[in-house]
Scaffold this motif. Structure first.
Motif, PDB file in Angstrom:
ATOM      1  N   PHE A   1     -19.816 -41.396   3.029  1.00  0.00           N
ATOM      2  CA  PHE A   1     -19.597 -41.122   4.450  1.00  0.00           C
ATOM      3  C   PHE A   1     -19.025 -42.327   5.185  1.00  0.00           C
ATOM      4  CE2 PHE A   1     -24.044 -42.368   3.906  1.00  0.00           C
ATOM      5  CZ  PHE A   1     -24.173 -43.408   4.813  1.00  0.00           C
ATOM      6  N   ASP A   2     -18.905 -43.482   4.513  1.00  0.00           N
ATOM      7  CA  ASP A   2     -18.234 -44.609   5.153  1.00  0.00           C
ATOM      8  C   ASP A   2     -16.727 -44.359   5.282  1.00  0.00           C
ATOM      9  OD1 ASP A   2     -18.117 -44.801   2.343  1.00  0.00           O
ATOM     10  OD2 ASP A   2     -17.704 -46.947   2.430  1.00  0.00           O
ATOM     11  N   ASP A   3     -16.237 -43.237   4.746  1.00  0.00           N
ATOM     12  CA  ASP A   3     -14.866 -42.812   5.041  1.00  0.00           C
ATOM     13  C   ASP A   3     -14.633 -42.712   6.545  1.00  0.00           C
ATOM     14  OD1 ASP A   3     -13.858 -42.592   2.450  1.00  0.00           O
ATOM     15  OD2 ASP A   3     -14.472 -40.502   2.227  1.00  0.00           O
ATOM     16  N   LEU A   4     -15.722 -42.483   7.302  1.00  0.00           N
ATOM     17  CA  LEU A   4     -15.592 -42.298   8.745  1.00  0.00           C
ATOM     18  C   LEU A   4     -15.618 -43.607   9.524  1.00  0.00           C
ATOM     19  CD1 LEU A   4     -15.355 -39.342   9.753  1.00  0.00           C
ATOM     20  CD2 LEU A   4     -16.621 -39.484   7.602  1.00  0.00           C
ATOM     21  N   ASP A   5     -15.970 -44.703   8.861  1.00  0.00           N
ATOM     22  CA  ASP A   5     -16.120 -45.975   9.573  1.00  0.00           C
ATOM     23  C   ASP A   5     -14.864 -46.426  10.317  1.00  0.00           C
ATOM     24  OD1 ASP A   5     -18.743 -46.096   8.859  1.00  0.00           O
ATOM     25  OD2 ASP A   5     -18.522 -47.679   7.365  1.00  0.00           O
TER      26      ASP A   5
ATOM     27  N   PRO B   1     -17.262 -34.265   4.945  1.00  0.00           N
ATOM     28  CA  PRO B   1     -17.171 -35.413   4.038  1.00  0.00           C
ATOM     29  C   PRO B   1     -17.405 -35.038   2.588  1.00  0.00           C
ATOM     30  CG  PRO B   1     -19.315 -35.373   5.075  1.00  0.00           C
ATOM     31  CD  PRO B   1     -18.549 -34.196   5.643  1.00  0.00           C
ATOM     32  N   GLY B   2     -17.466 -36.043   1.741  1.00  0.00           N
ATOM     33  CA  GLY B   2     -17.724 -35.833   0.334  1.00  0.00           C
ATOM     34  C   GLY B   2     -19.145 -35.360   0.081  1.00  0.00           C
ATOM     35  N   SER B   3     -19.362 -34.810  -1.111  1.00  0.00           N
ATOM     36  CA  SER B   3     -20.670 -34.290  -1.487  1.00  0.00           C
ATOM     37  C   SER B   3     -20.893 -34.519  -2.970  1.00  0.00           C
ATOM     38  CB  SER B   3     -20.761 -32.795  -1.191  1.00  0.00           C
ATOM     39  OG  SER B   3     -21.888 -32.212  -1.814  1.00  0.00           O
ATOM     40  N   LYS B   4     -22.127 -34.839  -3.346  1.00  0.00           N
ATOM     41  CA  LYS B   4     -22.478 -34.959  -4.762  1.00  0.00           C
ATOM     42  C   LYS B   4     -22.848 -33.602  -5.343  1.00  0.00           C
ATOM     43  CE  LYS B   4     -22.879 -37.348  -8.447  1.00  0.00           C
ATOM     44  NZ  LYS B   4     -22.741 -36.148  -9.267  1.00  0.00           N
TER      45      LYS B   4
ATOM     46  N   PHE C   1      -8.754 -42.786   6.076  1.00  0.00           N
ATOM     47  CA  PHE C   1      -8.611 -43.321   7.427  1.00  0.00           C
ATOM     48  C   PHE C   1      -8.594 -44.843   7.458  1.00  0.00           C
ATOM     49  CE2 PHE C   1     -10.802 -39.166   8.211  1.00  0.00           C
ATOM     50  CZ  PHE C   1      -9.710 -38.531   8.794  1.00  0.00           C
ATOM     51  N   GLY C   2      -8.723 -45.469   6.284  1.00  0.00           N
ATOM     52  CA  GLY C   2      -8.689 -46.924   6.243  1.00  0.00           C
ATOM     53  C   GLY C   2      -7.301 -47.496   6.406  1.00  0.00           C
ATOM     54  N   ALA C   3      -6.256 -46.685   6.244  1.00  0.00           N
ATOM     55  CA  ALA C   3      -4.880 -47.140   6.438  1.00  0.00           C
ATOM     56  C   ALA C   3      -4.583 -47.141   7.936  1.00  0.00           C
ATOM     57  CB  ALA C   3      -3.915 -46.232   5.679  1.00  0.00           C
ATOM     58  N   ASP C   4      -4.392 -48.308   8.513  1.00  0.00           N
ATOM     59  CA  ASP C   4      -4.287 -48.435   9.972  1.00  0.00           C
ATOM     60  C   ASP C   4      -3.120 -47.637  10.544  1.00  0.00           C
ATOM     61  OD1 ASP C   4      -6.476 -50.212   9.969  1.00  0.00           O
ATOM     62  OD2 ASP C   4      -5.162 -51.898   9.534  1.00  0.00           O
ATOM     63  N   ALA C   5      -1.948 -47.735   9.917  1.00  0.00           N
ATOM     64  CA  ALA C   5      -0.775 -47.034  10.452  1.00  0.00           C
ATOM     65  C   ALA C   5      -0.966 -45.521  10.372  1.00  0.00           C
ATOM     66  CB  ALA C   5       0.483 -47.453   9.686  1.00  0.00           C
ATOM     67  N   PHE C   6      -1.508 -45.041   9.232  1.00  0.00           N
ATOM     68  CA  PHE C   6      -1.774 -43.605   9.100  1.00  0.00           C
ATOM     69  C   PHE C   6      -2.779 -43.149  10.148  1.00  0.00           C
ATOM     70  CE2 PHE C   6      -4.735 -40.354   7.685  1.00  0.00           C
ATOM     71  CZ  PHE C   6      -3.890 -39.285   7.427  1.00  0.00           C
ATOM     72  N   ARG C   7      -3.867 -43.900  10.309  1.00  0.00           N
ATOM     73  CA  ARG C   7      -4.903 -43.512  11.276  1.00  0.00           C
ATOM     74  C   ARG C   7      -4.315 -43.425  12.681  1.00  0.00           C
ATOM     75  NH1 ARG C   7      -7.820 -47.376  10.293  1.00  0.00           N
ATOM     76  NH2 ARG C   7      -7.617 -48.664  12.160  1.00  0.00           N
ATOM     77  N   GLY C   8      -3.438 -44.372  13.020  1.00  0.00           N
ATOM     78  CA  GLY C   8      -2.809 -44.346  14.340  1.00  0.00           C
ATOM     79  C   GLY C   8      -1.960 -43.110  14.547  1.00  0.00           C
ATOM     80  N   LYS C   9      -1.137 -42.767  13.548  1.00  0.00           N
ATOM     81  CA  LYS C   9      -0.283 -41.582  13.662  1.00  0.00           C
ATOM     82  C   LYS C   9      -1.111 -40.300  13.669  1.00  0.00           C
ATOM     83  CE  LYS C   9       3.996 -42.998  13.897  1.00  0.00           C
ATOM     84  NZ  LYS C   9       4.862 -42.650  15.064  1.00  0.00           N
TER      85      LYS C   9
END
Length: 491
Positions: free
Chosen positions: A272-276, A305-308, A440-448
């Motif tokens: 869930f740190d994908d959301l950070d 999010p992801g799930s086990k 979402f860790g890619a700054d340019a992608f997140r901005g767009k």
């Protein structure tokens, strides 16, 4: 062999992960070659790390905590930093990862027997991780006071005594009863374990530290242990990735912002740190929605999010009524993103013919993407470089998943990963899914991406923010702990 010191807690979630990361960064700033180590971890938040000597391009799994601690050390993560990782699948069972690879599955009672066999792997990794290092900082798991588990322990005193690593005990004053927890640990530990402890520190103090002077005297009276310091509540820790799902209970809606992102708290939520990176955006409010609560009607974006345990979480998703909330969200024109297990749930059907996840072998999906998923035994674990087809921008992340997803909507992939199409996008472009964590860790992608939702974003350099947060935590620890003494007691 490098010198070593170990942090163990009086209980779970006392802040060991952040303290180890901060001490690793402090040691690095002193010019030391430092490495993290955690013999056994339990978390569904996993990272992909290198497997030394493995010439193929796949990686192995370790806890995200050791991934973060490796960043603090300024080194690449290795599977030997966390040789045993448990990924809970049910209330009583977990997948067992050993030195990065799936070892098998075990129920809690069976695992207690299995642990004796895993100590060899732990000690093997321990020997490897210290090569070329000046200092190794070890993180325990749970508490050494769990003396009912001591005979087969590989995570705390079982490891410390075998590897002859001195221990600093960490007490969490924020939860209350810290004097009793430290003194009680001293009382119940057998002498062999007690003598490994060289002192203690108090974590998460709020207010005037001098008010605890009498508490330090009381602990010294009961234990004879020295106090290395009292650490205040570290605000910078909130800017670091969280590892354990226990923290989700404390994540609630903050101040209203331009975009509300709703994230259902799946029972076996993973990574869930994908959301950070979204949480770091000043215009974005990320709300983790607990079971029993509806998805907020004013959310502009829902991220699954992801799930086990995709099928199990999909069943619970419906039981919570989130499927109806999600359908209403779509009727309002809302956007949806599914990551890994969340992507699988967005399809028409999830099938598990081999019963890899459990006894339920299929479940109807949420039907927002025209795809189907079939679980397969082979697990994909790798770091990846990718390219967003939506915004023609580079991406970096990692994959940890079982299953193959096919269907008409995959003809509109969301990204190209290592030259292969990944994910799916709905015809109207408002629902998308991907197997790639770290999207979402890619700054340019997140901005767009945020711009496409009508929000100004992307001004945050997320990785630089993590580095600054580590520096801030290290500076606080240098101010409030006797780091010279802690490092000096390493052996």
């Amino acid at each position: 062999m490098a010198k070593a010191i170990m942090l163990q807690g009086t209980g779970s979630d006392v802040g060991k992960t952040v303290l180890v990361a901060g001490l690793c960064r402090a040691a690095k700033k002193r010019g030391l070659k430092v490495r993290p180590f955690k013999p056994q971890n339990m978390s569904n938040n996993a990272a992909v790390a290198d497997i030394p000597g493995d010439n193929n391009k796949s990686g192995g799994e370790i806890g995200r905590a050791q991934w973060l601690q490796a960043i603090a050390c300024g080194v690449a993560p290795s599977v030997h930093m966390n040789p045993v990782l448990l990924k809970p699948q049910t209330d009583v069972g977990a997948q067992v990862i050993v030195q990065g690879k799936v070892f098998g599955e075990a129920r809690a009672r069976d695992y207690q027997v299995l642990k004796a066999r895993l100590m060899d792997a732990v000690l093997d990794s321990w020997g490897k991780i210290g090569e070329g290092a000046d200092l190794v900082i070890v993180e325990g798991a749970g508490s050494p006071a769990e003396i009912n588990l001591r005979s087969r322990d590989i995570a705390n005193m079982g490891f410390a005594t075998r590897a002859d690593v001195p221990v600093v005990l960490v007490g969490d004053i924020d939860r209350g009863g810290v004097i009793a927890s430290v003194a009680g640990t001293h009382l119940i530990l057998p002498e062999e374990d007690r003598r490994m402890i060289v002192g203690y520190l108090i974590n998460k103090f709020r207010g005037d530290v001098s008010l605890f002077d009498d508490g330090i005297k009381a602990i010294e009276k009961f234990t004879g242990w020295r106090c290395f310091g009292v650490v205040p509540w570290l605000k910078a820790a909130a800017r670091l990735p969280s590892e354990d799902s226990v923290v989700l209970e404390r994540l609630a809606s903050g101040e209203a912002r331009a975009l509300k992102v709703a994230v259902p708290m799946l029972g076996r939520i993973a990574n869930f740190d994908d959301l950070d990176p979204l949480k770091a955006e000043p215009q974005v409010e990320v709300v983790f929605v607990p079971p029993g609560k509806p998805l907020p009607a004013d959310a502009g974006l829902v991220v699954i999010p992801g799930s086990k345990s995709t099928i199990g979480d999909l069943i619970r998703f419906r039981e919570n009524g989130w499927d109806r909330d999600l359908a209403a969200h779509r009727r309002r024109g809302g956007h949806v993103v599914g990551i890994c297990g969340g992507y699988q749930m967005l399809g028409r059907m999830v099938r598990d013919p081999d019963g890899i996840e459990g006894s339920v072998t299929e479940a109807e999906g949420l039907g927002l993407l025209d795809v189907e998923t079939v679980m397969e035994p082979e697990k994909t674990v790798r770091n990846v470089s990718a390219h967003s087809l939506q915004f023609d921008l580079p991406l970096e992340g990692y994959e940890i998943h079982l299953g193959r997803t096919t269907g008409p909507d995959t003809m509109r992939p969301s990204a190209i990963i290592n030259g292969v199409a990944d994910g799916a996008i709905s015809a109207d472009g408002k629902v998308s899914g991907t197997y790639m964590h770290g999207l979402f860790g890619a700054d340019a992608f997140r901005g767009k991406f945020l711009e496409s939702l009508g929000i100004k974003g992307g001004g945050v350099d997320y990785r630089a923010e993590v580095e600054r947060a580590l520096d801030d935590v290290a500076a606080e620890l240098e101010s409030h702990l006797d780091c010279d003494a802690i490092f000096g007691l390493a052996r």
